[in-house]
Write an enzyme that holds these catalytic residues in place. Sequence first.
Site, short mmCIF file in Angstrom:
data_model
loop_
_atom_site.label_atom_id
_atom_site.label_comp_id
_atom_site.label_asym_id
_atom_site.label_seq_id
_atom_site.Cartn_x
_atom_site.Cartn_y
_atom_site.Cartn_z
N ASP A 180 36.02 38.81 30.34
CA ASP A 180 37.35 38.63 29.73
C ASP A 180 37.70 37.15 29.66
OD1 ASP A 180 39.63 39.53 28.46
OD2 ASP A 180 40.73 39.93 30.31
N VAL A 221 53.69 38.73 41.69
CA VAL A 221 53.11 37.52 42.26
C VAL A 221 54.24 36.65 42.80
CG1 VAL A 221 51.72 35.46 41.85
CG2 VAL A 221 51.18 37.58 40.64
N LYS A 255 49.72 37.78 45.52
CA LYS A 255 49.82 38.92 44.61
C LYS A 255 50.01 40.19 45.44
CE LYS A 255 47.17 39.14 40.90
NZ LYS A 255 46.02 39.39 39.97
#
Length: 251
Positions: A139, A33, A48
Site C-alpha cells: 500500500d 491516535v 494508537k
Amino acid sequence: MDSGDLTGWSIKNNIKEKYHFEAKLASGGFGIVYLASDRKTGEKFAVKAIQQQRVKDYKSFVTEVKILKNLDHPNIIKLYEIWEWKEVCFLVLEYCEGGELFQHIIDNKCLSEEITAYVMKQLFSALEYLHSKKISHRDIKPENFMLHKKNDLSCVKMIDFGLSKDFSASQTMVTMIGSPYYIAPEVILMKYNKNIDIWSMGVVLYIMISGKVPFPGRSENEIIKNVMKSDFHFNYDAFKTCSAECKDLIQ
C-alpha cells in the site's frame, strides 16, 4: 476478545501509569491516535488505541503489529511498545509531527527534481530494507509516508503496515488489495510479487514531480482501466525541466 495472540509481545497493564495522554491526533474506524508523553522523561510519542472488539480480522492485526515491532530502519516508523488493558490494544509509536508526505506535496503543488531525489532515496532505502526482511508493503502511497518534522524532508518515515505481507513462504501473492491510483496491473490480475511496491514507488515519484496522478479517472473502474493500459504521459509543465534520468526511472 482473547488477546493471547500478543502474549509475550505486550505489556498487560494500565498504560496511563507510564504515559500522559495530552491530545487526540486522529480518529477513525481503527481507533484513536493520541499524543502522549513519558511521565518520567517527557519524551513524546504517538499512541494508537485500538478497541480489540472492533478489529474485524484480529489475526491479521496481530501479524501487522508483529511485523512492525520487528522492523528497525531510520525511514520506517518505530513501534516501541505494545500495551493491552481492558480489551484495548495500545501501540506506542514514534511521533512524527510533520504530517503526511501527501499533504506536503499538496501544499507545495509539486516538488523540484532535486528535492524529490532526496526524498525518494529515503523511501527506496526503507523499501529495500523491508524486502530484505521478506515483507511486501502493498500500500505504497504518499499518505503512507510521514515527515518527522514539519516542512523538513530530511527524515521521511514509512507507515501503515495494515496490508503488508510476509512473502518468505511464497514469492507469489494473489489478494487484490491496495489503493487504485497506486496498484500495479499484476495486483488487478491477482498474481504478483514484491515488485508491485516498486511500481507504486514510480507512481509516488510521478506525483511528487508533477503534482498529478499518472493514471487518472472519474471512478475506481476508470482508474483501474487506465492502470491496466499503463499509458501515461510527461506533458505536464513540471516535466519540461525534468531530466531524462528521472523520466527513465519513472518508466
